[in-house]
Design a protein around this motif. Structure first.
Motif, PDB file in Angstrom:
ATOM      1  N   LYS A 196       0.860  -1.193   0.000  1.00 24.11           N
ATOM      2  CA  LYS A 196       0.000   0.000   0.000  1.00 24.11           C
ATOM      3  C   LYS A 196       0.893   1.238   0.000  1.00 24.11           C
ATOM      4  N   PRO A 197       0.814   2.028  -1.054  1.00 24.51           N
ATOM      5  CA  PRO A 197       1.582   3.266  -1.037  1.00 24.51           C
ATOM      6  C   PRO A 197       0.925   4.292  -0.119  1.00 24.51           C
TER       7      PRO A 197
ATOM      8  N   ILE B  41       1.058   8.221   0.912  1.00 22.14           N
ATOM      9  CA  ILE B  41       1.634   9.463   0.399  1.00 22.14           C
ATOM     10  C   ILE B  41       1.179  10.631   1.268  1.00 22.14           C
TER      11      ILE B  41
ATOM     12  N   PHE C 199      -5.122   1.051 -18.413  1.00 22.84           N
ATOM     13  CA  PHE C 199      -6.407   1.743 -18.555  1.00 22.84           C
ATOM     14  C   PHE C 199      -7.143   1.769 -17.223  1.00 22.84           C
ATOM     15  N   ALA C 200      -7.162   0.610 -16.547  1.00 24.50           N
ATOM     16  CA  ALA C 200      -7.926   0.516 -15.304  1.00 24.50           C
ATOM     17  C   ALA C 200      -7.404   1.483 -14.258  1.00 24.50           C
ATOM     18  N   TYR C 201      -6.081   1.603 -14.155  1.00 27.55           N
ATOM     19  CA  TYR C 201      -5.512   2.454 -13.116  1.00 27.55           C
ATOM     20  C   TYR C 201      -5.117   3.832 -13.645  1.00 27.55           C
ATOM     21  N   GLY C 202      -5.519   4.152 -14.858  1.00 25.63           N
ATOM     22  CA  GLY C 202      -5.275   5.488 -15.389  1.00 25.63           C
ATOM     23  C   GLY C 202      -3.812   5.795 -15.650  1.00 25.63           C
ATOM     24  N   VAL C 203      -3.026   4.767 -15.939  1.00 27.07           N
ATOM     25  CA  VAL C 203      -1.598   4.997 -16.188  1.00 27.07           C
ATOM     26  C   VAL C 203      -1.406   5.526 -17.608  1.00 27.07           C
ATOM     27  N   THR C 204      -0.674   6.615 -17.733  1.00 24.39           N
ATOM     28  CA  THR C 204      -0.427   7.199 -19.053  1.00 24.39           C
ATOM     29  C   THR C 204       1.071   7.406 -19.232  1.00 24.39           C
TER      30      THR C 204
ATOM     31  N   PHE D 161       0.668  10.982  -9.509  1.00 26.90           N
ATOM     32  CA  PHE D 161      -0.361  10.627  -8.514  1.00 26.90           C
ATOM     33  C   PHE D 161      -1.167   9.433  -8.998  1.00 26.90           C
ATOM     34  N   CYS D 162      -1.560   9.478 -10.271  1.00 28.61           N
ATOM     35  CA  CYS D 162      -2.385   8.419 -10.828  1.00 28.61           C
ATOM     36  C   CYS D 162      -1.545   7.169 -11.095  1.00 28.61           C
TER      37      CYS D 162
ATOM     38  N   LEU E 191       0.923   6.076  -9.577  1.00 24.81           N
ATOM     39  CA  LEU E 191       1.306   5.402  -8.342  1.00 24.81           C
ATOM     40  C   LEU E 191       0.279   4.346  -7.922  1.00 24.81           C
ATOM     41  N   GLN E 192      -0.969   4.517  -8.387  1.00 22.51           N
ATOM     42  CA  GLN E 192      -2.001   3.542  -8.035  1.00 22.51           C
ATOM     43  C   GLN E 192      -1.713   2.170  -8.622  1.00 22.51           C
TER      44      GLN E 192
ATOM     45  N   VAL F 271       3.033  14.125  -6.836  1.00 18.13           N
ATOM     46  CA  VAL F 271       2.049  13.248  -6.204  1.00 18.13           C
ATOM     47  C   VAL F 271       1.309  14.015  -5.106  1.00 18.13           C
TER      48      VAL F 271
END
Lengths: 458, 137
Positions: free
Chosen positions: A105-106, A108, A279-284, A424-425, A427-428, A456
């Protein structure tokens, strides 16, 4: 029946031998037995859903606490916030089973400085001073996205020269940011020469930034209405030097790392992130492109006239740490292409909007004209008013989609200023990358996501 | 690029988001809150940004949440990326997302009182105490 027994005993004999060979003790190592069981389980279930999960096209949280494991074997370890490989003050709470990370679990917020609240106190003219301090490795992108959003709300277009300077500076910034990512990533894994190399080449670009903007970081150079100052005399020479030296040095990195068996063994097939998970975790950003999906806002939703430049979007399909490292290296080459084109086609003309309400007059005019003095005083004390409304603008920062959402109530200060930081995104997705992999790979995984804690926590 | 703006209500919100997922909007990019303290009623406006990479388009959903009620369904089961954003919205504005797996403070300390980004939370309310500085009441 008998046959089976013999087979089994033979197998366990063989396993014991293998364990002894691998661990040099009679006890048996966790690595051999667990891999063995895992592979057998994989073959057992071959229904469609299971295969989908295993190939990563379906995202599930497949972690179930093993009832057989006693509490002695499971322990919770805090990594950070003061850990050199967490790139700042990121804290990870990891549940370990032996050496394998089972849950993570991150945590922050250690660098939270309330910048969005501060953004409501500063006027639009002062805004970039605040946003530039968010992602401190790519400050010019933060200034750019804030300026673009403000300009969208006012409805002005900046001159061609300002646009080209913005592209030139941000792409240089992308190179310097990626160089830091490569350098610190190398350091975390143990390639210490890489750290020296990356920071050495970044110095070239930072020197140019210092010459142009006055500061090495936190420039406050791109402002609503254009840029703060014109490029210095002889800037072409500096950019030419950067364009000449950096590709040579990148060749050195490749010579050192690309075919290096240790580097490859450490990074390949580690921390895999599939497109669906992205896509699910919004990683770009580079992480998405390393998973085989070609998506770059510079191509699909261009800003500041970047559609007029020729460049490719490097995409790799593996999705592991190695691919993420490689994509960053390839992106530096593409950015250098854009920088060269911007340098050769730099238009002449003003570098600020010629609107007296937005652009402060030049220093020389203050001594001659009363009106110029009034405008200067007004802009620096009150700022300029922005019409009511809201806008969301996104640009492609070195880490992914960097967005800015501003709500204006018609005054000189934003009613609400929100920045969508890519780190921030991204990191999820860290728990997805880290679960069920050895703790040693976790360090490589964090480095490959390249989070900047300033971005973040904001 | 100008996103398509859709206004919704707290009841229809979750169904609307589910329809986005079917429409090919793969990513929930951003979720934030605007506090219209004494300017608009209901007070909180939740703004969610969606991105479709296959169609190359964006959508913005705006939902108003009442000051007394403060609840809205969570969309983490549809878009897992909403997790951190909803926690941030809870932390900064006190919006309660129903059925969120772990609705705790994310940026502020766990024992913090109040929600800092609300308009009636004055900035600079807590004095900064420097080392060796004389104490100010």
């Amino acid at each position: 029946m008998k046959n089976n027994k013999i087979k089994k005993s033979k197998l366990s004999n063989f396993k014991n031998k293998l364990d002894f060979w691998a661990t040099n003790s009679e006890e048996g190592g966790w690595n051999i037995s667990s891999t063995d069981e895992g592979s057998q389980k994989m073959l057992e279930d071959e229904n469609e859903k299971q295969i989908k999960i295993q190939t990563g096209t379906e995202v599930v949280d497949d972690f179930v606490i093993d009832e057989d494991t006693s509490d002695d074997e499971r322990m919770i370890v805090n990594m950070g916030p003061q850990h050199p490989s967490t790139h700042g003050v990121l804290r990870l709470q990891a549940e370990l089973e032996g050496e394998v990370v089972r849950r993570v679990k991150p945590i922050i917020g250690y660098l939270h400085t309330g910048m969005e609240k501060t953004g409501e106190e500063l006027n639009y003219f002062q805004g970039p001073t605040n946003t530039t301090r968010m992602d401190y490795l790519s400050p010019l992108f933060n200034e750019l996205v804030f300026s673009l959003t403000t300009e969208k709300l006012i409805g002005i277009e900046v001159p061609k020269r300002a646009e080209t300077i913005r592209i030139l500076m941000t792409e240089l910034n992308r190179v310097s940011s990626h160089l830091v990512a490569l350098a610190t990533g190398g350091m975390d894994i143990g390639a210490l020469s890489m750290m020296i190399f990356g920071f050495r080449e970044r110095e070239l670009i930072l020197n140019f930034f210092e010459k142009t903007t006055g500061l090495r970081m936190n420039h406050n150079y791109i402002r609503p209405g254009g840029v703060a100052a014109d490029l210095p005399d002889g800037w072409q020479k500096d950019v030419e030097e950067i364009l000449k030296i950096i590709p040579e040095k990148l060749q050195d990195y490749d010579d050192m790392l690309l075919d290096n068996p240790i580097w490859k063994g450490r990074l390949q097939n580690v921390g895999i992130l599939t497109t669906e998970e992205c896509f699910a975790y919004g990683v770009t950003g580079p992480s998405l492109r390393a998973s085989g999906y070609s998506w770059d806002l510079r191509k699909s939703q261009p800003y500041s006239g970047i559609e007029n430049y020729e460049f490719d979007v490097p995409t790799l399909i593996e999705g592991d740490v190695f691919a993420r490292w490689r994509v960053k290296v390839l992106e530096i080459f593409e950015s250098l292409k854009i920088i060269e084109q911007a340098m050769n086609n730099m238009p002449k003309g003003p570098y600020k909007v010629q609107d007296k309400k937005i652009t402060p007059p030049p220093r020389k005019r203050l001594d001659e004209s009363m009106e110029a003095l009034i405008h200067h005083f007004k802009i620096y004390t009150e700022g300029f008013k922005v019409p009511e409304g809201d806008a969301y603008v996104a640009v492609e920062s070195p880490r992914g989609e960097l967005g800015c959402y501003i709500v204006s109530d018609g005054s000189a200060k934003p009613y609400r200023m929100h920045v969508r930081g890519p780190s921030f995104c991204n990191l999820q997705a860290l728990p997805v990358i880290m679960t069920d992999s050895p703790i040693a790979d976790a360090v490589a995984a964090i480095a490959s996501l390249d989070p900047v804690i300033g971005d973040v926590d904001r | 690029m100008n996103p398509e703006i859709i206004s919704s209500t707290t009841e229809e919100y979750k169904e609307l988001i589910e329809s986005f997922k079917k429409d090919g909007f793969e990513m929930m990019v951003d979720l934030t809150v605007v506090d219209w303290f004494r300017k608009k009623e209901p007070r909180f406006e939740i703004v969610v940004q969606f991105l479709s990479t296959s169609k190359n388009s964006r959508k913005t959903v705006k939902v108003f949440v009442n000051d007394e009620d403060l609840t809205i369904p969570s969309i983490t089961e549809i878009y897992p990326s909403a997790n951190f954003y909803e926690r941030e919205a809870y932390d900064m504005f006190g919006i309660i997302f129903e059925d969120h797996p772990d609705l705790t403070r994310i940026l502020m300390p766990d024992d913090w009182e109040g929600h800092p980004l609300r308009k009636n939370y004055g900035s600079g309310r807590i004095p900064v105490q420097f080392k060796n500085a004389p104490k100010v009441d």
